[in-house]
Scaffold this motif. Structure first.
Motif, PDB file in Angstrom:
ATOM      1  N   SER A  83       0.844  -1.196   0.000  1.00  0.00           N
ATOM      2  CA  SER A  83       0.000   0.000   0.000  1.00  0.00           C
ATOM      3  C   SER A  83       0.879   1.245   0.000  1.00  0.00           C
ATOM      4  N   ILE A  84       0.427   2.246  -0.750  1.00  0.00           N
ATOM      5  CA  ILE A  84       1.161   3.508  -0.865  1.00  0.00           C
ATOM      6  C   ILE A  84       0.218   4.659  -0.570  1.00  0.00           C
ATOM      7  N   ASN A  85       0.677   5.574   0.259  1.00  0.00           N
ATOM      8  CA  ASN A  85      -0.145   6.710   0.656  1.00  0.00           C
ATOM      9  C   ASN A  85       0.079   7.887  -0.279  1.00  0.00           C
ATOM     10  N   PHE A  86      -1.019   8.435  -0.773  1.00  0.00           N
ATOM     11  CA  PHE A  86      -0.938   9.662  -1.570  1.00  0.00           C
ATOM     12  C   PHE A  86      -1.486  10.825  -0.755  1.00  0.00           C
ATOM     13  N   SER A  87      -0.765  11.922  -0.787  1.00  0.00           N
ATOM     14  CA  SER A  87      -1.160  13.108  -0.036  1.00  0.00           C
ATOM     15  C   SER A  87      -2.387  13.762  -0.660  1.00  0.00           C
ATOM     16  N   ARG A  88      -3.168  14.423   0.175  1.00  0.00           N
ATOM     17  CA  ARG A  88      -4.330  15.136  -0.365  1.00  0.00           C
ATOM     18  C   ARG A  88      -3.886  16.272  -1.279  1.00  0.00           C
ATOM     19  N   ALA A  89      -2.633  16.751  -1.080  1.00  0.00           N
ATOM     20  CA  ALA A  89      -2.117  17.818  -1.938  1.00  0.00           C
ATOM     21  C   ALA A  89      -1.877  17.323  -3.366  1.00  0.00           C
ATOM     22  N   ASP A  90      -1.757  16.005  -3.548  1.00  0.00           N
ATOM     23  CA  ASP A  90      -1.501  15.453  -4.877  1.00  0.00           C
ATOM     24  C   ASP A  90      -2.686  15.646  -5.822  1.00  0.00           C
ATOM     25  N   PHE A  91      -3.896  15.612  -5.262  1.00  0.00           N
ATOM     26  CA  PHE A  91      -5.092  15.567  -6.097  1.00  0.00           C
ATOM     27  C   PHE A  91      -5.262  16.802  -6.979  1.00  0.00           C
ATOM     28  N   GLY A  92      -4.761  17.931  -6.525  1.00  0.00           N
ATOM     29  CA  GLY A  92      -4.909  19.144  -7.316  1.00  0.00           C
ATOM     30  C   GLY A  92      -3.788  19.372  -8.311  1.00  0.00           C
ATOM     31  N   VAL A  93      -2.771  18.482  -8.280  1.00  0.00           N
ATOM     32  CA  VAL A  93      -1.579  18.695  -9.097  1.00  0.00           C
ATOM     33  C   VAL A  93      -1.426  17.640 -10.192  1.00  0.00           C
ATOM     34  N   ILE A  94      -1.742  16.376  -9.851  1.00  0.00           N
ATOM     35  CA  ILE A  94      -1.561  15.295 -10.811  1.00  0.00           C
ATOM     36  C   ILE A  94      -2.834  14.453 -10.914  1.00  0.00           C
ATOM     37  N   ASP A  95      -2.914  13.683 -11.981  1.00  0.00           N
ATOM     38  CA  ASP A  95      -3.975  12.689 -12.112  1.00  0.00           C
ATOM     39  C   ASP A  95      -3.427  11.401 -11.502  1.00  0.00           C
ATOM     40  N   ILE A  96      -3.819  11.119 -10.266  1.00  0.00           N
ATOM     41  CA  ILE A  96      -3.262   9.994  -9.526  1.00  0.00           C
ATOM     42  C   ILE A  96      -3.482   8.677 -10.252  1.00  0.00           C
ATOM     43  N   GLU A 117      -3.662   4.293  -0.733  1.00  0.00           N
ATOM     44  CA  GLU A 117      -4.210   4.846   0.505  1.00  0.00           C
ATOM     45  C   GLU A 117      -4.547   6.328   0.300  1.00  0.00           C
ATOM     46  N   ILE A 118      -5.728   6.706   0.771  1.00  0.00           N
ATOM     47  CA  ILE A 118      -6.160   8.112   0.716  1.00  0.00           C
ATOM     48  C   ILE A 118      -6.554   8.528   2.121  1.00  0.00           C
ATOM     49  N   THR A 119      -5.957   9.605   2.614  1.00  0.00           N
ATOM     50  CA  THR A 119      -6.228  10.028   3.981  1.00  0.00           C
ATOM     51  C   THR A 119      -7.638  10.586   4.115  1.00  0.00           C
ATOM     52  N   GLU A 120      -8.203  10.388   5.296  1.00  0.00           N
ATOM     53  CA  GLU A 120      -9.551  10.870   5.559  1.00  0.00           C
ATOM     54  C   GLU A 120      -9.663  12.375   5.318  1.00  0.00           C
ATOM     55  N   SER A 121      -8.600  13.123   5.665  1.00  0.00           N
ATOM     56  CA  SER A 121      -8.637  14.584   5.522  1.00  0.00           C
ATOM     57  C   SER A 121      -8.775  15.013   4.066  1.00  0.00           C
ATOM     58  N   ALA A 122      -8.326  14.163   3.130  1.00  0.00           N
ATOM     59  CA  ALA A 122      -8.433  14.498   1.701  1.00  0.00           C
ATOM     60  C   ALA A 122      -9.881  14.533   1.245  1.00  0.00           C
TER      61      ALA A 122
END
Length: 213
Positions: A83-96, A117-122
């Motif tokens: 599992s790999i965690n992606f930051s919520r900041a990624d969503f506005g910059v790249i197409d995950i 993995e997507i954090t709850e805060s995202a």
């Protein structure tokens, strides 16, 4: 740091509570600098997030993970889902979805071996974007995890509105666990609830037999 190979993926075991067998690992980003030594993620990740550069770190960890899986497969060694965690900041910059799909396919890694993995805060950001991202990941065969559930404002609407495969309880649930009957009752209820809606449950920070039970 990426160019010089200072970023490393450390692997944290994921263990079934029943039988205590290894069933996967979580990739953790570590930065080992020749001048500053071992840097804690708490020091570099917030800086990268604030400057919208954390996506470069997340992409590099994904690349390292895929390279490690490919190496093990080529050598005939055992492989486990990662599992790999992606930051919520990624969503506005790249197409995950495109990033994950491209790198995983580049190393010819089976999609079922990569969990996102997507954090709850995202989930407080672009709801429709996140729903679409999760649906697209599922369509390509990637499992999705809801990370850090319970670390902030946990709404049960998250469980209702988003189709995650795994609910990951934040280790805060285990703080003061011993002797705290309310904590035990809450964990038991969340596990039962997740089970009823078809989600597996993972708890971070389990270190004692009592917590595991």
């Amino acid at each position: 740091a990426i160019k010089n190979g200072y970023l490393k993926a450390y692997y944290q075991p994921v263990v079934w509570s029943k039988g205590r067998t290894l069933c996967g690992v979580e990739a953790l980003a570590r930065w080992i600098d020749p001048k500053y030594g071992f840097l804690s993620p708490g020091k570099f990740i917030p800086v990268l997030e604030n400057n919208q550069l954390v996506y470069k770190l997340d992409k590099e960890i994904l690349r390292i993970v895929c390279a490690d899986i490919r190496h093990n497969m080529d050598k005939g060694l055992p492989v486990l889902p990662v599992s790999i965690n992606f930051s919520r900041a990624d969503f506005g910059v790249i197409d995950i979805v495109e990033v994950v799909n491209e790198i995983v396919d580049q190393y010819q890694v089976p999609h079922e071996l990569l969990h996102v993995e997507i954090t709850e805060s995202a989930l407080t950001n672009e709801v429709d974007l996140l729903k679409n991202t999760i649906n697209r990941l599922h369509a390509k065969g990637f499992a999705t995890w809801l990370d850090d559930f319970g670390s902030g404002y946990s709404s049960f609407n998250v469980l209702k509105d988003f189709d995650f495969d795994v609910l990951k309880l934040d280790m805060a649930f285990l703080v003061g666990f011993n002797g705290n009957e309310k904590a035990k009752a809450l964990i038991k209820s969340v596990i039962s609830l997740a089970d009823q809606i078809g989600m597996k449950t993972l708890c971070e920070g389990v270190e004692t037999d009592e917590q595991a039970k």
